[in-house]
Design a protein around this motif. Structure first.
Motif, short mmCIF file in Angstrom:
data_model
loop_
_atom_site.label_atom_id
_atom_site.label_comp_id
_atom_site.label_asym_id
_atom_site.label_seq_id
_atom_site.Cartn_x
_atom_site.Cartn_y
_atom_site.Cartn_z
N ASN A 43 25.85 -43.94 16.51
CA ASN A 43 24.93 -42.86 16.19
C ASN A 43 25.49 -41.53 16.71
O ASN A 43 26.54 -41.50 17.37
CB ASN A 43 23.52 -43.13 16.72
CG ASN A 43 23.47 -43.24 18.24
OD1 ASN A 43 24.45 -42.94 18.94
ND2 ASN A 43 22.34 -43.66 18.78
N PHE A 44 24.78 -40.45 16.43
CA PHE A 44 25.27 -39.12 16.80
C PHE A 44 25.41 -38.98 18.31
O PHE A 44 26.42 -38.46 18.80
CB PHE A 44 24.31 -38.06 16.24
CG PHE A 44 24.69 -36.64 16.58
CD1 PHE A 44 25.86 -36.08 16.12
CD2 PHE A 44 23.85 -35.87 17.38
CE1 PHE A 44 26.22 -34.77 16.44
CE2 PHE A 44 24.19 -34.55 17.70
CZ PHE A 44 25.37 -34.00 17.22
N GLU A 45 24.42 -39.46 19.05
CA GLU A 45 24.48 -39.36 20.52
C GLU A 45 25.74 -40.02 21.07
O GLU A 45 26.46 -39.44 21.89
CB GLU A 45 23.24 -40.01 21.14
CG GLU A 45 23.28 -40.02 22.66
CD GLU A 45 22.08 -40.69 23.31
OE1 GLU A 45 22.11 -40.88 24.54
OE2 GLU A 45 21.12 -41.02 22.59
N HIS B 156 15.78 -26.88 17.39
CA HIS B 156 15.68 -25.42 17.28
C HIS B 156 15.89 -24.76 18.64
O HIS B 156 16.58 -23.74 18.75
CB HIS B 156 14.32 -25.03 16.69
CG HIS B 156 14.18 -23.56 16.42
ND1 HIS B 156 13.76 -22.66 17.37
CD2 HIS B 156 14.44 -22.84 15.28
CE1 HIS B 156 13.75 -21.45 16.85
NE2 HIS B 156 14.16 -21.52 15.59
N LYS B 157 15.32 -25.34 19.70
CA LYS B 157 15.46 -24.78 21.05
C LYS B 157 16.92 -24.80 21.49
O LYS B 157 17.42 -23.84 22.08
CB LYS B 157 14.60 -25.56 22.04
CG LYS B 157 13.11 -25.34 21.88
CD LYS B 157 12.33 -26.22 22.85
CE LYS B 157 10.82 -26.05 22.63
NZ LYS B 157 10.04 -26.98 23.50
N HIS B 158 17.60 -25.90 21.20
CA HIS B 158 19.01 -26.01 21.61
C HIS B 158 19.91 -25.11 20.77
O HIS B 158 20.87 -24.52 21.30
CB HIS B 158 19.47 -27.47 21.49
CG HIS B 158 18.95 -28.35 22.58
ND1 HIS B 158 19.36 -28.24 23.89
CD2 HIS B 158 18.01 -29.34 22.57
CE1 HIS B 158 18.73 -29.15 24.63
NE2 HIS B 158 17.90 -29.82 23.86
N GLY C 146 30.94 -23.80 18.32
CA GLY C 146 31.06 -25.24 18.50
C GLY C 146 30.93 -25.67 19.95
O GLY C 146 30.25 -26.66 20.26
N ALA C 147 31.57 -24.94 20.86
CA ALA C 147 31.56 -25.34 22.27
C ALA C 147 30.16 -25.25 22.87
O ALA C 147 29.72 -26.14 23.60
CB ALA C 147 32.53 -24.46 23.06
N ARG C 148 29.45 -24.18 22.56
CA ARG C 148 28.12 -24.00 23.13
C ARG C 148 27.10 -24.98 22.53
O ARG C 148 26.20 -25.46 23.22
CB ARG C 148 27.66 -22.55 22.95
CG ARG C 148 28.41 -21.58 23.86
CD ARG C 148 28.18 -20.13 23.46
NE ARG C 148 26.80 -19.74 23.64
CZ ARG C 148 26.27 -19.29 24.77
NH1 ARG C 148 27.03 -19.19 25.86
NH2 ARG C 148 25.00 -18.93 24.85
N PHE C 149 27.26 -25.31 21.25
CA PHE C 149 26.37 -26.31 20.66
C PHE C 149 26.65 -27.69 21.26
O PHE C 149 25.73 -28.45 21.56
CB PHE C 149 26.52 -26.35 19.13
CG PHE C 149 25.59 -27.34 18.48
CD1 PHE C 149 24.22 -27.13 18.47
CD2 PHE C 149 26.09 -28.49 17.88
CE1 PHE C 149 23.35 -28.06 17.89
CE2 PHE C 149 25.23 -29.41 17.29
CZ PHE C 149 23.86 -29.20 17.30
N MET C 150 27.92 -28.01 21.47
CA MET C 150 28.25 -29.28 22.09
C MET C 150 27.64 -29.38 23.48
O MET C 150 27.10 -30.42 23.87
CB MET C 150 29.77 -29.46 22.17
CG MET C 150 30.14 -30.78 22.82
SD MET C 150 31.90 -31.00 23.11
CE MET C 150 31.86 -32.47 24.12
N ALA C 151 27.75 -28.29 24.26
CA ALA C 151 27.17 -28.29 25.61
C ALA C 151 25.67 -28.56 25.55
O ALA C 151 25.13 -29.31 26.37
CB ALA C 151 27.44 -26.94 26.29
N ALA D 27 21.08 -32.33 25.94
CA ALA D 27 19.95 -33.00 25.29
C ALA D 27 19.99 -34.52 25.48
O ALA D 27 18.94 -35.15 25.63
CB ALA D 27 19.95 -32.66 23.80
N PHE D 28 21.19 -35.08 25.48
CA PHE D 28 21.32 -36.53 25.54
C PHE D 28 21.57 -37.08 26.95
O PHE D 28 21.59 -38.29 27.15
CB PHE D 28 22.47 -37.00 24.63
CG PHE D 28 22.19 -36.82 23.16
CD1 PHE D 28 21.02 -37.30 22.60
CD2 PHE D 28 23.10 -36.16 22.33
CE1 PHE D 28 20.76 -37.15 21.24
CE2 PHE D 28 22.86 -36.00 20.98
CZ PHE D 28 21.68 -36.50 20.43
#
Length: 429
Positions: free
Chosen positions: A14-16, A73-75, A111-116, A121-122
Motif C-alpha cells: 500500500n501507499f504507506e 488537505h492539512k498535510h 516533493g521533499a516537503r510532501f514526503m516529510a 502522517a504514517f
C-alpha cells in the motif's frame, strides 16, 4: 492505493508501506496498480480550484483510501506553504514555469516537503527512520530542510564532492542536528549505487529503519504531478490546446510526474526530455540501445546522471497506457550551447540558470508553428551564481534564503565510494 514492484511484480504494497520502504525487493521501484483518470467535466472544475485544494483533489485520486481528504488537505497545506509556481512569458509562444519559489529555491521543495508530511502522517509514536538519499544538487537541500529538526528522523545525504555548486552545498551541509552530509569522491551515479546497496542489505534496513527521499520515493513523485495542473490552469484556452512542455531531466522524476499528469487526463500535447551531455535516454530513444556511459561533469550539474532511476517508470507508463515511446520528443545540449542559450534568454530580459536554459533551447528548436511551449525553471539562477555571472559578465544578487546559509561552515564528512565505509557511518553515527 496499491503499488507493485517493477522488478518483482508479485511484491505489492500500500501507499504507506511504499513511502516507508522507498525501494522494493531487488532495488525495484514502486508503481501504481491503478492509474486513475479524471473525466473532462471534473477536470474543468479542478482547474478552477486554488492550488492547495486542487493538489489535495489530485493526490486523493491515488491515496484517498489510506488518508481522508480532510487530513490530506492539512498535510498538503503544510507541505506547499510557500509561494506558488510562477509563469513568466519569454515571448508570445514560449513561457517559463518557475518552480523555484520554495524555501530552498528549487522544484524539489514540492516533493521533499510532501514526503516529510507523509512520513509524519504514517509515523507511529517513537518509530524512528534513517532517510538515506543521494543528490546531484537540489534534492539534498530540499530534503534536508523538509526534515530538519523532525523528531526520530535522521537524514543522511550523499553528494559527489566538488560536483555541485558552492551555494547548493551551503544550503544543506551547514544545518547539523539531525542532518548528516557526506561528500563522496566520485560521481552522482556512485552516490546512487551506495544508496541502492544500502537498501539491498536487509539487516541494515531493519536495524536503522532505512528509507530514501530520492525521486524513487513514490510520495515525492505524486507531489510533483500537482504543479503540472497549476501550469495548465494558468494558460488560455488556445494555449492549452497545443501545449508542449520541455523538462530538464536528471533522474527523470520530473518528467515521470508530468507524464502521470497526462495519464490522469491533463491534455498535454507533448513533452520534450531534455538532457545535457549525459544523454543515455536521448541516445536510447534515437537508436533503441540502452548504453549508459561514464558520467560527464557539466555546468548543469543536477542533470549529470547517466543511469536515471525513473526511466523504468516512464517505460512502464508508456506500456500500460499503450502510448508510443517514439512520440516522446528528446534532445541533449552541450555546455557551449547552454551558455549561448543563457545569453539569448538574457537578451530577452530573462535571467536563467543552466538547467532551464537547456530546456528552453530544445523547446525553441523543436516547437512547431501552431504550438505553445512551456519550459520548466527548476532552480533559482542565484544557486549557480558563479557560473551565470561568468557567462553574462553581470553580478547576480543573492536572495535572503541563500544569504542566510552562505557564510556558515560546512559540516560534511568525506569518504570514498566504499559501501563498507558508508555502512560503518550508518551504524555508528
Amino acid at each position: 492505493m496499491k503499488l507493485y514492484n517493477l522488478k518483482n511484480n508479485s511484491e505489492k504494497v500500500n501507499f504507506e508501506t511504499a513511502v516507508k520502504l522507498g525501494l522494493g525487493q531487488q532495488q525495484g521501484l514502486f508503481f501504481p496498480v491503478d492509474l486513475p483518470i479524471i473525466p473532462p467535466s471534473e477536470l474543468s472544475k479542478i482547474l478552477k480550484m486554488d492550488f492547495i485544494t486542487r493538489s489535495t483533489e489530485i493526490l486523493s485520486k491515488f491515496i484517498s483510501n489510506e488518508i481522508s481528504k480532510e487530513v490530506l488537505h492539512k498535510h498538503v497545506k503544510k507541505a506547499f506553504s510557500f509561494a506558488k509556481p510562477l509563469k513568466v512569458d519569454i515571448n508570445k509562444k514560449i513561457s517559463c514555469f518557475e518552480l523555484f519559489h520554495g524555501p530552498t529555491l528549487a522544484f524539489k521543495d514540492f516533493g521533499a516537503r510532501f514526503m516529510a508530511q507523509m512520513i509524519l502522517a504514517f509515523s507511529k509514536e517513537n518509530e524512528s527512520f534513517t532517510i538515506l538519499t543521494a543528490t546531484s544538487g537540489d534534492t539534498g537541500a530540499a530534503v534536508a530542510h523538509a526534515f530538519y529538526g523532525m523528531k526520530n528522523i535522521r537524514v543522511i545525504i550523499l553528494y559527489p564532492k566538488g560536483k555541485i555548486s558552492t551555494l547548493q552545498e551551503q544550503l544543506f551541509c551547514t544545518l547539523g542536528k539531525n542532518i548528516k552530509t557526506i561528500s563522496i569522491n566520485g560521481s552522482f551515479d556512485d552516490c546512487q549505487k551506495l544508496v541502492k546497496k544500502a537498501f539491498d542489505d536487509k539487516k541494515l534496513k531493519e536495524l536503522i529503519g532505512l528509507n530514501s527521499a530520492n525521486s524513487i520515493n513514490i510520495s515525492r513523485l505524486l507531489a510533483q504531478i500537482c504543479y503540472y495542473f497549476e501550469a495548465f490552469s494558468l494558460l488560455s484556452e488556445e494555449q492549452r490546446k497545443k501545449l508542449v512542455i520541455a523538462v530538464p531531466c536528471g533522474n527523470f522524476g520530473n518528467l515521470t510526474a508530468g507524464l502521470l499528469a497526462k495519464s490522469l487526463g491533463l491534455p498535454i500535447k507533448s513533452f520534450i526530455a531534455c538532457t545535457n551531455a549525459n544523454d543515455t535516454v536521448p541516445r536510447f530513444l534515437n537508436n533503441g540501445k540502452w548504453d549508459p556511459q561514464k558520467t560527464v561533469s557539466t555546468i548543469s550539474n543536477a542533470m549529470d546522471i547517466s543511469r536515471p532511476n525513473n526511466w523504468t517508470r516512464i517505460k512502464e507508463l508508456f506500456r500500460r497506457k499503450k502510448w508510443n515511446l517514439k512520440k516522446l520528443r528528446f534532445g541533449s545540449v552541450s555546455d557551449d550551447i547552454t551558455k549561448e542559450s543563457i545569453k539569448e534568454l538574457f537578451q530577452l530580459n530573462y535571467v536563467s540558470e543552466p538547467h532551464a536554459a537547456i530546456a528552453y533551447r530544445l523547446l525553441y528548436d523543436q516547437l512547431k508553428k501552431d504550438e505553445f511551449g512551456l519550459f520548466l525553471g527548476t532552480a533559482h539562477p542565484s544557486k549557480f551564481k558563479n557560473t551565470v555571472e561568468k557567462i553574462l559578465k553581470k553580478e547576480i544578487s543573492l536572495p535572503p534564503e541563500l544569504k542566510k546559509w552562505n557564510s556558515l561552515p560546512l559540516l560534511s564528512y568525506n569518504i570514498n565510494p566504499d559501501f563498507n565505509k558508508l555502512k560503518e557511518f550508518l551504524l555508528e553515527k
